[in-house]
Design a protein around this motif. Structure first.
Motif, PDB file in Angstrom:
ATOM      1  N   GLY A   1      24.309 -17.181  -8.781  1.00  0.00           N
ATOM      2  CA  GLY A   1      24.721 -17.650  -7.455  1.00  0.00           C
ATOM      3  C   GLY A   1      26.078 -17.945  -7.350  1.00  0.00           C
ATOM      4  N   SER A   2      26.862 -18.322  -8.300  1.00  0.00           N
ATOM      5  CA  SER A   2      28.487 -18.632  -7.945  1.00  0.00           C
ATOM      6  C   SER A   2      29.293 -18.333  -9.305  1.00  0.00           C
ATOM      7  N   TYR A   3      30.418 -18.297  -9.309  1.00  0.00           N
ATOM      8  CA  TYR A   3      31.422 -17.789 -10.501  1.00  0.00           C
ATOM      9  C   TYR A   3      31.576 -18.884 -11.388  1.00  0.00           C
ATOM     10  N   LEU A   4      31.140 -20.465 -10.913  1.00  0.00           N
ATOM     11  CA  LEU A   4      31.033 -21.460 -11.936  1.00  0.00           C
ATOM     12  C   LEU A   4      29.690 -21.517 -12.731  1.00  0.00           C
ATOM     13  N   ALA A   5      28.688 -20.743 -11.830  1.00  0.00           N
ATOM     14  CA  ALA A   5      27.476 -20.709 -13.054  1.00  0.00           C
ATOM     15  C   ALA A   5      27.428 -19.782 -14.005  1.00  0.00           C
ATOM     16  N   LEU A   6      28.284 -18.766 -14.002  1.00  0.00           N
ATOM     17  CA  LEU A   6      28.471 -18.003 -15.156  1.00  0.00           C
ATOM     18  C   LEU A   6      28.497 -18.515 -16.506  1.00  0.00           C
ATOM     19  N   PRO A   7      28.281 -18.151 -17.562  1.00  0.00           N
ATOM     20  CA  PRO A   7      28.372 -18.596 -18.961  1.00  0.00           C
ATOM     21  C   PRO A   7      29.826 -19.053 -19.013  1.00  0.00           C
ATOM     22  N   GLN A   8      30.224 -19.904 -19.800  1.00  0.00           N
ATOM     23  CA  GLN A   8      31.621 -20.228 -20.127  1.00  0.00           C
ATOM     24  C   GLN A   8      32.281 -19.063 -21.047  1.00  0.00           C
ATOM     25  N   ALA A   9      31.758 -18.341 -21.928  1.00  0.00           N
ATOM     26  CA  ALA A   9      32.386 -17.343 -22.521  1.00  0.00           C
ATOM     27  C   ALA A   9      32.785 -16.276 -21.618  1.00  0.00           C
ATOM     28  N   VAL A  10      32.173 -16.175 -20.375  1.00  0.00           N
ATOM     29  CA  VAL A  10      32.166 -15.049 -19.527  1.00  0.00           C
ATOM     30  C   VAL A  10      33.333 -15.639 -18.563  1.00  0.00           C
ATOM     31  N   ARG A  11      33.358 -16.673 -18.144  1.00  0.00           N
ATOM     32  CA  ARG A  11      34.397 -17.008 -17.337  1.00  0.00           C
ATOM     33  C   ARG A  11      35.809 -17.326 -17.986  1.00  0.00           C
ATOM     34  N   GLU A  12      35.799 -17.524 -19.394  1.00  0.00           N
ATOM     35  CA  GLU A  12      37.146 -17.671 -20.066  1.00  0.00           C
ATOM     36  C   GLU A  12      37.956 -16.177 -19.946  1.00  0.00           C
ATOM     37  N   LYS A  13      37.048 -15.066 -19.824  1.00  0.00           N
ATOM     38  CA  LYS A  13      37.829 -13.654 -19.868  1.00  0.00           C
ATOM     39  C   LYS A  13      37.639 -12.895 -18.673  1.00  0.00           C
ATOM     40  N   MET A  14      37.060 -13.434 -17.823  1.00  0.00           N
ATOM     41  CA  MET A  14      36.979 -12.777 -16.245  1.00  0.00           C
ATOM     42  C   MET A  14      37.415 -13.623 -15.226  1.00  0.00           C
TER      43      MET A  14
ATOM     44  N   VAL B   1      32.904  -8.120 -21.020  1.00  0.00           N
ATOM     45  CA  VAL B   1      33.029  -9.087 -21.898  1.00  0.00           C
ATOM     46  C   VAL B   1      32.377  -8.990 -23.299  1.00  0.00           C
ATOM     47  N   PHE B   2      33.209  -9.198 -24.182  1.00  0.00           N
ATOM     48  CA  PHE B   2      32.974  -9.270 -25.652  1.00  0.00           C
ATOM     49  C   PHE B   2      33.096 -10.800 -26.367  1.00  0.00           C
ATOM     50  N   THR B   3      31.944 -11.302 -26.775  1.00  0.00           N
ATOM     51  CA  THR B   3      32.384 -12.637 -27.219  1.00  0.00           C
ATOM     52  C   THR B   3      32.327 -12.572 -29.010  1.00  0.00           C
ATOM     53  N   THR B   4      32.842 -13.793 -29.469  1.00  0.00           N
ATOM     54  CA  THR B   4      32.859 -13.871 -31.067  1.00  0.00           C
ATOM     55  C   THR B   4      31.481 -14.048 -31.478  1.00  0.00           C
ATOM     56  N   THR B   5      30.695 -14.208 -30.646  1.00  0.00           N
ATOM     57  CA  THR B   5      29.378 -14.611 -31.176  1.00  0.00           C
ATOM     58  C   THR B   5      28.423 -13.179 -31.110  1.00  0.00           C
ATOM     59  N   GLY B   6      28.935 -12.089 -30.888  1.00  0.00           N
ATOM     60  CA  GLY B   6      28.170 -10.804 -30.863  1.00  0.00           C
ATOM     61  C   GLY B   6      27.487 -10.569 -29.628  1.00  0.00           C
ATOM     62  N   GLN B   7      27.815 -11.262 -28.528  1.00  0.00           N
ATOM     63  CA  GLN B   7      27.352 -10.893 -27.176  1.00  0.00           C
ATOM     64  C   GLN B   7      28.241  -9.948 -26.457  1.00  0.00           C
ATOM     65  N   HIS B   8      27.547  -8.848 -25.742  1.00  0.00           N
ATOM     66  CA  HIS B   8      28.372  -7.915 -25.028  1.00  0.00           C
ATOM     67  C   HIS B   8      27.944  -8.030 -23.597  1.00  0.00           C
ATOM     68  N   TYR B   9      28.743  -8.207 -22.503  1.00  0.00           N
ATOM     69  CA  TYR B   9      28.251  -8.510 -21.230  1.00  0.00           C
ATOM     70  C   TYR B   9      28.978  -7.517 -20.354  1.00  0.00           C
ATOM     71  N   HIS B  10      27.831  -7.072 -19.466  1.00  0.00           N
ATOM     72  CA  HIS B  10      28.633  -6.406 -18.115  1.00  0.00           C
ATOM     73  C   HIS B  10      28.391  -7.309 -16.973  1.00  0.00           C
ATOM     74  N   VAL B  11      29.408  -7.516 -16.155  1.00  0.00           N
ATOM     75  CA  VAL B  11      29.457  -8.523 -15.009  1.00  0.00           C
ATOM     76  C   VAL B  11      29.710  -7.483 -13.600  1.00  0.00           C
ATOM     77  N   LEU B  12      29.050  -7.858 -12.624  1.00  0.00           N
ATOM     78  CA  LEU B  12      29.275  -7.154 -11.540  1.00  0.00           C
ATOM     79  C   LEU B  12      29.032  -7.956 -10.263  1.00  0.00           C
ATOM     80  N   ALA B  13      30.229  -8.452  -9.513  1.00  0.00           N
ATOM     81  CA  ALA B  13      30.176  -9.252  -8.395  1.00  0.00           C
ATOM     82  C   ALA B  13      29.623  -8.621  -7.131  1.00  0.00           C
ATOM     83  N   LEU B  14      28.625  -9.406  -6.374  1.00  0.00           N
ATOM     84  CA  LEU B  14      28.103  -9.172  -5.117  1.00  0.00           C
ATOM     85  C   LEU B  14      28.514 -10.033  -4.082  1.00  0.00           C
ATOM     86  N   ASP B  15      28.993  -9.187  -3.024  1.00  0.00           N
ATOM     87  CA  ASP B  15      29.192  -9.952  -1.882  1.00  0.00           C
ATOM     88  C   ASP B  15      28.217  -9.843  -0.724  1.00  0.00           C
ATOM     89  N   LEU B  16      27.460 -11.101  -0.661  1.00  0.00           N
ATOM     90  CA  LEU B  16      26.274 -11.101   0.046  1.00  0.00           C
ATOM     91  C   LEU B  16      26.560 -11.794   1.492  1.00  0.00           C
TER      92      LEU B  16
END
Length: 407
Positions: free
Chosen positions: A73-86, A95-110
């Motif tokens: 629901g908000s930017y602050l709710a995103l995982p810490q690893a995502v907020r550090e790079k986005m 976003v690629f993390t050092t622990t092997g996760q690979h995220y795709h993030v899409l913002a929604l303006d509702l």
């Protein structure tokens, strides 16, 4: 040949093949990664549409039905690893993390309860990506197939280089084996391509060079053979002139030697030039008449002693200058051989021109050393592919000139 053209061509083909293989491999990897990204992006966009519909129906954000995509629901709710790079202002990110996760993030303006609200769709795609797993799982097979294809391409390049260069190497070997004076024939001369053209031009050039060498050798031999006698006579006459004044006979001999040298040099240069000229159709009777007029001008000889049995017109294949020289010298020889009172008859039949002169009784036979020798007259005839034969006799001297060109 320090560097083989086949080796150079093989290196060029092999290098081009390997470079092309590497380029296509890289392009295939790029297309695979781009396809994966586009697929994930399409999934996020479809989920964004579904989230918007559910928000309008229920008035609140509802979880996604997919275990791959999570809604925040908000930017602050995103995982810490995502907020550090986005950044917070970004609308999408990978976003690629050092622990092997690979995220795709899409913002929604509702819009919720009349208030704008930015939410985020987060897709953890690491479990569904396949391109990055190809190398550890089937990398050995792919590498083996790639090496096999490269080896096959190198073999094909070697075969092509050998096949393309082999005619040129054979031509170079045949050119290397050409010896002065030998017949030149290249096996590639009948090819319809550029190599055949090159072989034909080389044959023509070699033949021209050999002809030039033969003319040079013949010219040097003729100069040595034909000019030695008049030069010796002139030298002896001039040596005796220091002790004794020249008599009328000595002056006549000296003048005769000079005339012989001038005429010989004229013939030699004519031969050297004529062997480069193509044959032409010449009217032989006209040449004979011009030679007879010159004979009457140069020698005190009674024209009533001449007998002619010639057709009204005589067309022969030859060279006009050489024909004039040949007949002039034969007539001059006839007067020198038969004396001022000799009878000369000229007849033509079946391609043969016969020149017969009478010889004074008791005169020794002289078949060499008068005017031009038989060798030069034979050279004149051979230059036109004619033949000439000499028939000395007790009372007559006959020269037969065969004007039919030899093949």
């Amino acid at each position: 040949m320090s560097k083989s053209i086949r080796r150079s061509l093989f290196a060029a083909l092999a290098g081009f093949t390997v470079l092309l293989c590497l380029c296509y491999t890289g392009l295939a990897l790029v297309i695979a990664y781009v396809t994966e990204d586009m697929l994930v992006q399409r999934l996020l966009e479809r989920e964004a549409v579904a989230v918007g519909q559910r928000l309008r129906q229920h008035g609140e954000l509802t979880p996604s039905g997919s275990d791959l995509i999570t809604i925040y629901g908000s930017y602050l709710a995103l995982p810490q690893a995502v907020r550090e790079k986005m950044p917070a202002s970004a609308t999408r990110a990978e976003v690629f993390t050092t622990t092997g996760q690979h995220y795709h993030v899409l913002a929604l303006d509702l819009v919720a309860a009349g208030q704008p609200q930015r939410s985020y769709l987060l897709a953890d795609v690491a479990p569904v990506l396949v391109v990055s797993r190809l190398l550890p799982e089937v990398g050995g097979v792919v590498l083996g197939v790639a090496l096999a294809l490269i080896a096959l391409a190198l073999l094909l390049a070697y075969w092509l280089a050998r096949r393309l260069v082999q005619p040129l190497q054979r031509l170079a070997q045949e050119a290397k084996q050409c010896a002065p004076g030998s017949a030149v024939h290249f096996s590639a001369r009948d090819r319809p391509d550029e190599i055949g053209f090159l072989a034909r031009r080389l044959e023509t050039t070699f033949d021209a060079l050999q002809s030039a060498l033969q003319r040079e050798h013949a010219f040097a031999r003729d100069v040595s053979h034909e000019l030695r006698t008049p030069l010796t006579l002139m030298h002896n006459t001039l040596a005796l002139a220091d002790a004794h004044p020249l008599t009328a006979k000595g002056q006549a001999q000296l003048q005769q030697a000079v005339d012989d040298m001038r005429a010989t040099i004229e013939v030699l240069f004519a031969l050297a030039r004529a062997e480069q000229l193509p044959g032409e159709l010449v009217e032989l009777r006209g040449c004979i008449e011009q030679c007879l007029l010159r004979l009457l001008d140069d020698f005190s000889w009674d024209a009533g002693l001449l007998t002619l049995e010639l057709p009204e017109r005589l067309d022969v294949a030859g060279n006009g200058q050489l024909i004039m020289l040949l007949i002039n010298n034969c007539l001059a020889n006839a007067l020198f051989h038969g004396g001022p009172d000799c009878r000369i008859s000229m007849a033509f039949a079946q391609g043969r021109l016969s020149i017969v002169n009478t010889v004074p009784p008791g005169q020794p036979q002289r078949v060499q050393g008068f005017a031009h020798g038989q060798n030069l007259l034979l050279r004149l005839a051979q230059a036109m592919r004619w033949d000439i034969r000499f028939h000395p006799g007790e009372a007559h001297y006959r020269v037969d000139i065969f004007t039919l060109q030899k093949q």
